[in-house]
Design an enzyme around this catalytic site. Sequence first.
Site, short mmCIF file in Angstrom:
data_model
loop_
_atom_site.label_atom_id
_atom_site.label_comp_id
_atom_site.label_asym_id
_atom_site.label_seq_id
_atom_site.Cartn_x
_atom_site.Cartn_y
_atom_site.Cartn_z
N ASP B 21 -23.61 19.12 -4.66
CA ASP B 21 -23.06 20.48 -4.60
C ASP B 21 -23.01 21.01 -6.02
OD1 ASP B 21 -21.79 22.79 -4.03
OD2 ASP B 21 -19.90 21.89 -3.35
N ASP B 115 -27.27 26.08 -3.03
CA ASP B 115 -26.74 25.18 -4.06
C ASP B 115 -26.19 23.87 -3.49
OD1 ASP B 115 -24.60 26.31 -2.82
OD2 ASP B 115 -23.39 26.52 -4.63
N GLU B 116 -26.59 23.51 -2.30
CA GLU B 116 -26.11 22.26 -1.70
C GLU B 116 -27.26 21.55 -0.99
OE1 GLU B 116 -21.84 22.53 0.32
OE2 GLU B 116 -23.09 24.29 0.68
#
Lengths: 377, 417
Positions: B21, B115-116
Amino acid sequence: MRFKIARDKLLAPLQTVSSVVERRATLPILSNVLLRFGNDRLTLTGTDMEIEMSAWTDLPGLEGFSTTLPAKKFVDICRSLPDGAEVELNFEDGRANIRSGRSRFALSTLPPVNFPSTDNGGFDGLADGEGDEQWHSYQLQQSQLKRLFDRVAFSMAHQDVRYFLNGLLLELDGDQLRSIATDGHRLALCRLPASQPLGDKRQALIPRKAITELGRLLSDSENPCRLAISDNHIRVDLDGLRFISKLIDGRFPDYERAIPRSNDQFFLAQRDSLRQALQRTAVLASESQFGVRLNLEENHLRMQMHNADQDEALEELEVEYCGNPIEIGFNISYLLDVVNAIKNDRLSVAIANSNSSALIQAEGDDSAIYVVMPMRL
Amino acid sequence: MHAPDAPHCPVYWPRAIILVDMDAFFASVEQRDFPELRGRAVVVTNGEAGSTIITCSYEARALGIKTGMRLKEARLLCPDLIRQPTRPEVYAEVSTQIMRALANLTPTMEVFSVDEAFLDVTQCQRLFGTPARMARLAKKLVFDASGLHCSVGVSGDRTTAKYAAKLQKPDGLTVIPPWEATARLAPEPTTALCGIAGGIGRFLAQHGVVRCGDMHKLPISVLARRFGNPGRRIWLMCQGRDPEPIHTDIPGPKSVGHGKVLPPGTRARDALLIYLHHMSEKVAARLRKHDLEAQRYFIGLKLELGWVGAKLQLATPEADGNELFALCRFVLESEWHGEAVGQVQVTALDPRPAQRQLGLFDDNHARHERDAAHHAVDSVNARFGKLTLAPARLLGRDDQPDVIAPAWKPDGLRRTV
């Protein structure tokens, strides 16, 4: 206007004609069934503006009268009455009062003038060919007509943009009746020798829904049926029943050109073993993956399929083949449809190369032939 | 699940899931690219006009500023706040680099958002060592690829890994071995887990389940009756046994389209034809690139008063710029009467895997030749750049950037945010 009729006598024709009545019709009157009394019978008619079906039952001694009733409610009421019940109908003040035993219903009716019926049903005393339309009619056995439809109907297109493919072409030509259906990828053709001369070539492009309905109505019996074709309609008369459908106004593709004449690589296979192998292989087929790869070598057929999950199927079977080794791909459901439609023990497949169509038929019988285009693998 | 006799010995986890993350992703990219922002409270908003905070740097978070807050409120907390407008193309590019780097660890990766990413490293334990070691490796891969920090959670299932990643931020690494998952989650409220929102939380609370540890008292059938299989999953999730696999397949697109904002007052027919042809070629090329074809298309022109256009259908599914352009011409003839056009849009509405079925009444030879031509054009353009080989009309095109699409996945069909 009041009369009594046995529930069973009323229910059968009522159920038959209400099958074409749409659940949610655009015009209210299309949800209704037309009842006409006269000529010593009660005639019931249902329509969806394309298909019109009339069925009748004997009911002597009534004056001429007609009305329309909500089809679904009328059917449901009659169906839920006990066997052998007697139904009394009484029409007055725009309502139909239905009584049977201790049950009473009052249904609202709609005036019959607005009912869009193409067929006068002999009510204005017109016989065939005396209306606006020029009819050409032929007598044949029900089983013959059924065969013409059943053998090819699966090849019709379904909601194709090329609307003229969403139907079945019936051709009457000299001494032969022919039915042809195609969806642009495969084609089926069935021929039947005519028992009476048919005259000049006539074509009728029958819509898909009509073929489905007729498939239900026609039996495998030798009972006679009368087929009539005009420029715009097809009519089929069965015992106690008249079926009329509009024809598709379109130009069917030149199907003769699609039938391969020079396929010189043949293989012969047992229908059952081929069908079972295809059925097993088709377990892996999905909505997006349906290509099966056939490899032919001398007296040997290998069938391969794989899907997106990397599952694989391989079937090998003995066939009679003495041509060059060849690899060709097909939509497996097209092959299965054909193999299911052929009733003989053995079938022959004629191939030219992996980019042109295969011709499939029962061995030594060209009364029904099937053309399937391959897939590129 | 058994506790190993000697925890210091390498023990193969039955399942090992890593969640990577990114820390304050958009804000971190801004601080990376603009050194003067480092160590400052930075918030990112949608353009210069955006009033809502999309994300903010850890310096800003320390002052109580949160994602979703209004810029005005934030300025009350921190008067010398720095506002940066979003740069979606840059984030997409950085995200793509990060995801590509992570793919070196395992191909079993699910890009969960920009973003993960979830990584299933169960099968890599012999190759790279313990899951904790692989998590450190993942952090290094991300940093080497982007210069950015991330927080990583490692456990035996998705939900616990995601929970773990949140425990230490920024630049954190939290390992929860699968045999400890049940105990570690037990004191947490159920709604702390990803996927359990208010509605389900209330349902669980009504049944006496407030903390994950209470879940085992509730029969699984209660949840199954109310929520079906997702309910069964929740029951397992709360006990650190989330069965959900890592989804590596990206579902097919629902539509494929390109649009372009035109210079104000564009009303020249020739210019519109160029734009429409350009969009047609782009849509067709992208369909072909992903081995798709489509039968139904939307072609739209944005006029001053709104969109005009039509949904049109080809006779057969295609991925051909000229067929598509013919539809555009039709729309232009029938829907456009000389008004100024602000934007054009060409969208394939039903993209599906290209069929290889040959037609009975088609000219299969011509089709084959056309496919070969497409293949040649696509190969040239893949090597020398988009539209190196293109219809002559496109010589007159202008190379404004495309309209930015709202959703994005690095391996999907969309190439921009």
